[in-house]
Motif scaffolding. Structure first.
Motif, PDB file in Angstrom:
ATOM      1  N   LYS A 197      -2.199  -1.228  -9.680  1.00  0.00           N
ATOM      2  CA  LYS A 197      -3.459  -1.877 -10.018  1.00  0.00           C
ATOM      3  C   LYS A 197      -4.381  -1.847  -8.810  1.00  0.00           C
ATOM      4  O   LYS A 197      -3.993  -2.229  -7.697  1.00  0.00           O
ATOM      5  N   ALA A 198      -5.599  -1.405  -9.003  1.00  0.00           N
ATOM      6  CA  ALA A 198      -6.573  -1.325  -7.916  1.00  0.00           C
ATOM      7  C   ALA A 198      -7.167  -2.707  -7.640  1.00  0.00           C
ATOM      8  O   ALA A 198      -7.767  -3.319  -8.528  1.00  0.00           O
ATOM      9  N   ILE A 199      -6.975  -3.185  -6.413  1.00  0.00           N
ATOM     10  CA  ILE A 199      -7.484  -4.486  -6.012  1.00  0.00           C
ATOM     11  C   ILE A 199      -8.441  -4.297  -4.837  1.00  0.00           C
ATOM     12  O   ILE A 199      -8.093  -3.673  -3.826  1.00  0.00           O
ATOM     13  N   ASP A 200      -9.648  -4.819  -4.971  1.00  0.00           N
ATOM     14  CA  ASP A 200     -10.637  -4.745  -3.897  1.00  0.00           C
ATOM     15  C   ASP A 200     -10.386  -5.877  -2.912  1.00  0.00           C
ATOM     16  O   ASP A 200     -10.478  -7.055  -3.276  1.00  0.00           O
ATOM     17  N   VAL A 201     -10.050  -5.530  -1.681  1.00  0.00           N
ATOM     18  CA  VAL A 201      -9.720  -6.519  -0.656  1.00  0.00           C
ATOM     19  C   VAL A 201     -10.788  -6.476   0.430  1.00  0.00           C
ATOM     20  O   VAL A 201     -10.975  -5.428   1.064  1.00  0.00           O
ATOM     21  N   GLY A 224     -12.703  -6.162   3.638  1.00  0.00           N
ATOM     22  CA  GLY A 224     -12.315  -5.649   4.941  1.00  0.00           C
ATOM     23  C   GLY A 224     -11.275  -4.562   4.903  1.00  0.00           C
ATOM     24  O   GLY A 224     -11.016  -3.911   5.922  1.00  0.00           O
ATOM     25  N   LEU A 225     -10.652  -4.346   3.754  1.00  0.00           N
ATOM     26  CA  LEU A 225      -9.594  -3.341   3.634  1.00  0.00           C
ATOM     27  C   LEU A 225      -9.920  -2.252   2.624  1.00  0.00           C
ATOM     28  O   LEU A 225      -9.338  -1.170   2.657  1.00  0.00           O
ATOM     29  N   GLY A 226     -10.817  -2.548   1.700  1.00  0.00           N
ATOM     30  CA  GLY A 226     -11.126  -1.600   0.648  1.00  0.00           C
ATOM     31  C   GLY A 226     -10.233  -1.783  -0.561  1.00  0.00           C
ATOM     32  O   GLY A 226      -9.739  -2.884  -0.829  1.00  0.00           O
ATOM     33  N   THR A 227      -9.987  -0.728  -1.299  1.00  0.00           N
ATOM     34  CA  THR A 227      -9.186  -0.785  -2.516  1.00  0.00           C
ATOM     35  C   THR A 227      -7.717  -0.548  -2.179  1.00  0.00           C
ATOM     36  O   THR A 227      -7.372   0.455  -1.554  1.00  0.00           O
ATOM     37  N   ILE A 228      -6.866  -1.471  -2.594  1.00  0.00           N
ATOM     38  CA  ILE A 228      -5.429  -1.416  -2.332  1.00  0.00           C
ATOM     39  C   ILE A 228      -4.694  -1.271  -3.667  1.00  0.00           C
ATOM     40  O   ILE A 228      -5.025  -1.960  -4.639  1.00  0.00           O
ATOM     41  N   SER A 229      -3.695  -0.398  -3.700  1.00  0.00           N
ATOM     42  CA  SER A 229      -2.874  -0.216  -4.895  1.00  0.00           C
ATOM     43  C   SER A 229      -1.755  -1.249  -4.894  1.00  0.00           C
ATOM     44  O   SER A 229      -0.944  -1.298  -3.967  1.00  0.00           O
ATOM     45  N   GLY A 240      -1.113  -9.492   4.341  1.00  0.00           N
ATOM     46  CA  GLY A 240      -0.421  -9.846   3.107  1.00  0.00           C
ATOM     47  C   GLY A 240      -1.059 -11.032   2.408  1.00  0.00           C
ATOM     48  O   GLY A 240      -1.273 -11.013   1.186  1.00  0.00           O
ATOM     49  N   GLU A 241      -1.391 -12.070   3.170  1.00  0.00           N
ATOM     50  CA  GLU A 241      -2.074 -13.226   2.586  1.00  0.00           C
ATOM     51  C   GLU A 241      -3.446 -12.832   2.056  1.00  0.00           C
ATOM     52  O   GLU A 241      -3.871 -13.284   0.983  1.00  0.00           O
ATOM     53  N   ARG A 242      -4.151 -11.957   2.759  1.00  0.00           N
ATOM     54  CA  ARG A 242      -5.486 -11.542   2.327  1.00  0.00           C
ATOM     55  C   ARG A 242      -5.415 -10.774   1.008  1.00  0.00           C
ATOM     56  O   ARG A 242      -6.211 -11.005   0.088  1.00  0.00           O
ATOM     57  N   ILE A 243      -4.440  -9.848   0.913  1.00  0.00           N
ATOM     58  CA  ILE A 243      -4.304  -9.096  -0.343  1.00  0.00           C
ATOM     59  C   ILE A 243      -3.913 -10.026  -1.480  1.00  0.00           C
ATOM     60  O   ILE A 243      -4.446  -9.932  -2.599  1.00  0.00           O
ATOM     61  N   LYS A 244      -2.999 -10.950  -1.224  1.00  0.00           N
ATOM     62  CA  LYS A 244      -2.559 -11.868  -2.285  1.00  0.00           C
ATOM     63  C   LYS A 244      -3.730 -12.693  -2.807  1.00  0.00           C
ATOM     64  O   LYS A 244      -3.889 -12.862  -4.033  1.00  0.00           O
ATOM     65  N   ARG A 245      -4.574 -13.197  -1.913  1.00  0.00           N
ATOM     66  CA  ARG A 245      -5.722 -13.993  -2.355  1.00  0.00           C
ATOM     67  C   ARG A 245      -6.698 -13.139  -3.157  1.00  0.00           C
ATOM     68  O   ARG A 245      -7.302 -13.614  -4.136  1.00  0.00           O
ATOM     69  N   ALA A 246      -6.848 -11.879  -2.775  1.00  0.00           N
ATOM     70  CA  ALA A 246      -7.714 -10.983  -3.544  1.00  0.00           C
ATOM     71  C   ALA A 246      -7.148 -10.753  -4.938  1.00  0.00           C
ATOM     72  O   ALA A 246      -7.890 -10.740  -5.933  1.00  0.00           O
ATOM     73  N   VAL A 247      -5.823 -10.577  -5.028  1.00  0.00           N
ATOM     74  CA  VAL A 247      -5.183 -10.435  -6.346  1.00  0.00           C
ATOM     75  C   VAL A 247      -5.431 -11.687  -7.181  1.00  0.00           C
ATOM     76  O   VAL A 247      -5.775 -11.602  -8.371  1.00  0.00           O
ATOM     77  N   GLN A 248      -5.277 -12.849  -6.571  1.00  0.00           N
ATOM     78  CA  GLN A 248      -5.464 -14.105  -7.303  1.00  0.00           C
ATOM     79  C   GLN A 248      -6.876 -14.228  -7.870  1.00  0.00           C
ATOM     80  O   GLN A 248      -7.067 -14.803  -8.947  1.00  0.00           O
TER      81      GLN A 248
END
Length: 348
Positions: free
Chosen positions: A155-159, A161-166, A200-208
């Motif tokens: 799933k493409a998640i926009d984070v 400062g990091l861009g799109t993370i799979s 990891g915390e930043r990506i998780k919050r973006a997913v949320q």
């Protein structure tokens, strides 16, 4: 000595992750028909217990505590709820191993050698335990976890400062976001610890913010609460499929063990990708080198989702017998947090 509360606790860890077990001093939740209801009772009405035990000065960020209660399911020999720093987990592998070890080694459940089998009632459902026992010691605990399944792959998640993370999203007894560490230029090692936690915390919050999975059998269980960094998946020299992982647990620290429910979520992802078959052994390692030995014992359906039936095996050790007390003049009856140990990313 004066005390407003006295709670009897058996200290324990499973493959490095602390999962102390409360065995006395706490009354059961009244009028509850399920362990999930008991979990929510303590979360909404008696959360001061969790705060007192897990926050400083009595606790620390890298620990969990389990509360043994009467089961609601008649098939279960005991029930328990899992208290973590920022939430009550419906299910946890390391905490299940700790609780089973304590129940057996304190005689709360009669130990049979060489194998003791019993059931534990959790907020996620009934969990079967198979413990290897010798000379009064619980040498290992294998548990048949609730079904694990995948909500989304890649799933493409926009984070920011990091861009799109799979990101893969899966249920393994808790809701997980899983990301290949190498895709973010990281490796699962202490040298990258600060970045692993912060990113990891930043990506998780973006997913949320962008995706809210809902468990099809309990709509009150919703949203991702944990994050897995996945290391390379490979076949070891002994022929066993093996991988390393580390789980970032809020408020920003590593799970010291390989993480049981995180392992179940990863096994669901591996099975969905055709990389792990039923009955194949999967060895999952933690950041400190400890390991769980696991397999998929079968498949099923959970709502519309194809699911696996995972079994996880690890070891637990009792570390202490203690009574935690609360002096009536203590200025911190529910403890406190300081940002050096209770880290949270500043950009959330």
């Amino acid at each position: 000595m004066r005390s407003l509360r006295t709670v009897s606790v058996v200290g324990c860890h499973a493959e490095g992750e602390v999962g102390d077990v409360i065995v006395g001093g706490v009354l059961d939740a009244p009028g509850c028909k399920t362990m999930y209801e008991k979990m929510m009772y303590f979360w909404t009405k008696k959360d001061s217990l969790r705060n007192m035990l897990l926050q400083e000065p009595r606790g620390r960020s890298s620990m969990c505590t389990n509360l043994v209660l009467s089961p609601c399911d008649p098939q279960a020999d005991a029930g328990f709820i899992i208290m973590e720093s920022d939430e009550y987990a419906p299910m946890s592998g390391s905490n299940t191993i700790c609780t089973a070890t304590v129940l057996l080694e304190t005689g709360m459940i009669t130990m049979q050698e060489p194998i003791t089998k019993f059931n534990l009632d959790t907020a996620a459902g009934l969990v079967g335990i198979t413990a290897e026992c010798e000379a009064g010691k619980c040498k290992s605990v294998a548990f048949d976890n609730v079904p694990a399944f995948v909500f989304a792959l890649d799933k493409a998640i926009d984070v920011p400062g990091l861009g799109t993370i799979s990101v893969d999203i899966a249920w393994g007894g808790m809701m997980y976001a899983l990301v290949d560490a190498s895709s973010c230029g990281l490796k699962i090692a202490n040298s990258d610890a600060a970045k692993l936690v912060e990113i990891g915390e930043r990506i998780k919050r973006a997913v949320q913010r962008q995706y809210v999975p809902v468990h099809p059998e309990n709509p009150e269980i919703r949203g991702v609460t944990n994050f897995v960094w996945m290391g390379p998946f490979e076949t070891a020299d002994d022929g066993v499929k093996t991988a390393t992982n580390t789980v970032v647990v809020s408020p920003g620290r590593f799970d010291r063990c390989p993480c049981g429910t995180g392992t179940c979520a990863r096994m669901a992802v591996l099975h969905a990708r055709g990389q792990l078959k039923v009955d194949e052994t999967f060895r999952h390692k933690s950041i400190i080198g400890t390991e769980f030995i696991n397999h998929i014992r079968g498949t099923t359906k959970v709502g519309e989702y194809d699911a696996i039936l995972p079994t996880i095996k690890g070891r637990g050790w009792i570390t202490s017998f203690k009574q935690v007390v609360l002096d009536p003049t203590d200025p911190f009856p529910e403890g406190f947090r300081v940002a050096d140990q209770w880290h949270m990313p500043t950009d959330l």
